[in-house]
Design an enzyme around this catalytic site. Structure first.
Site, PDB file in Angstrom:
ATOM      1  N   LYS A  83       1.002  -1.207   0.056  1.00 28.71           N
ATOM      2  CA  LYS A  83       0.139  -0.157   0.022  1.00 28.71           C
ATOM      3  C   LYS A  83       0.860   1.110  -0.003  1.00 28.71           C
ATOM      4  CE  LYS A  83      -4.089   0.890   2.672  1.00 28.71           C
ATOM      5  NZ  LYS A  83      -4.693   0.557   3.635  1.00 28.71           N
TER       6      LYS A  83
HETATM    7  C1  E4P Z   1      -7.883   0.937   4.114  1.00 31.25           C
HETATM    8  O1  E4P Z   1      -7.242   0.202   3.349  1.00 31.25           O
HETATM    9  C2  E4P Z   1      -7.950   2.097   4.812  1.00 31.25           C
HETATM   10  O2  E4P Z   1      -6.704   2.382   5.133  1.00 31.25           O
HETATM   11  C3  E4P Z   1      -9.097   2.180   5.693  1.00 31.25           C
HETATM   12  O3  E4P Z   1     -10.125   1.848   5.044  1.00 31.25           O
HETATM   13  C4  E4P Z   1      -9.376   3.886   6.240  1.00 31.25           C
HETATM   14  O4  E4P Z   1     -10.521   3.852   6.883  1.00 31.25           O
HETATM   15  P1  E4P Z   1     -10.819   5.285   7.927  1.00 31.25           P
HETATM   16  O5  E4P Z   1     -10.955   6.000   7.098  1.00 31.25           O
HETATM   17  O6  E4P Z   1     -12.022   4.699   8.696  1.00 31.25           O
HETATM   18  O7  E4P Z   1      -9.659   5.030   8.725  1.00 31.25           O
END
Ligand code: E4P
Length: 218
Positions: A83
């Site tokens: 990522k």
């Molecule tokens: C996933 O890959 C993301 O980092 C995550 O869904 C972010 O979610 P949030 O905005 O609730 O922290």
């Protein structure tokens, strides 16, 4: 639409995996900060539990370190997807890792143009954040729809992974618009499953079954 789980909590991943509904998992530094243990061990265990891509996020912010951190994480397990943030450095690192055959999920994506750049750099997944738009009083699902529509009209080899999912309505709407994937926190999986009429229906069927048995015994 495929369902991924959005957490680093192994007990939650084991629970939802036991339902047979998971096609992958995503983590981020915040989610990892909420659990104990060595990060690499956590990634290894998630890869054992979930039969699908498992996103592990790079924290470096310069291109060479992003690439080396991505290569190191990718060596943990073939299921690991790297990522990277949707920034100029993230795009360069994505392009380099993709050329090496390492899959990348470009995260913190908020616009269709960012998603188009991510796909063009060779990302295998792009993660539009829905809930964080809602947090600033904007229409997160509307922005996700722009990306889903742009990708449906193009031939990018990149899947739309709806992220920052906060409610069952987010999941349902992501599916209705044709998002490839939604990554869902454990709490929202439970909210999706439970309905009072299901519980009431089971109680009534059990009650009627018991009544029939007691009549037979009489
Ligand atoms: C996933 O890959 C993301 O980092 C995550 O869904 C972010 O979610 P949030 O905005 O609730 O922290």
């Amino acid at each position: 639409m495929k369902l991924y789980i959005d957490t680093a909590n192994l007990a939650d991943i084991e629970e939802i995996a036991s339902w047979g509904v998971l096609s992958g998992a995503t983590t981020n530094p915040t989610l990892l900060s909420q659990v104990e243990g060595d990060e690499d061990d956590i990634y290894r265990r998630i890869c054992e539990i979930v039969d699908g891509p498992v996103s592990a996020e790079v924290v470096a912010d310069d291109v060479p370190t992003m690439i080396s951190e991505g290569q190191r994480l990718a060596a943990i397990d073939p299921r690991i997807v790297i990522k990277l943030p949707t920034t100029r450095e993230g795009l360069s690192a994505t392009s380099a890792l993709a050329r090496d055959g390492i899959r990348v999920n470009m995260t913190l994506c908020f616009t269709a143009n960012q998603a188009i750049l991510a796909a063009s750099a060779g990302a295998s997944f792009v993660s539009p954040f829905v809930g964080r738009y809602d947090d600033i009083n904007e229409d997160g699902l509307g922005h996700l729809l722009e990306i889903v529509e742009a990708f449906a009209a193009s031939d990018f080899d990149c899947e739309v992974l709806a992220a920052s999912i906060r409610t069952p309505v987010h999941v349902m709407e992501a599916a209705r618009m044709g998002s490839d994937i939604a990554t869902i926190p454990p709490k929202v999986f439970h909210q999706m499953l439970h309905h009072p009429l299901t519980a009431q229906g089971i109680d009534k069927f059990n009650e009627d079954h018991a009544a029939r048995l007691s009549r037979k015994d009489a």
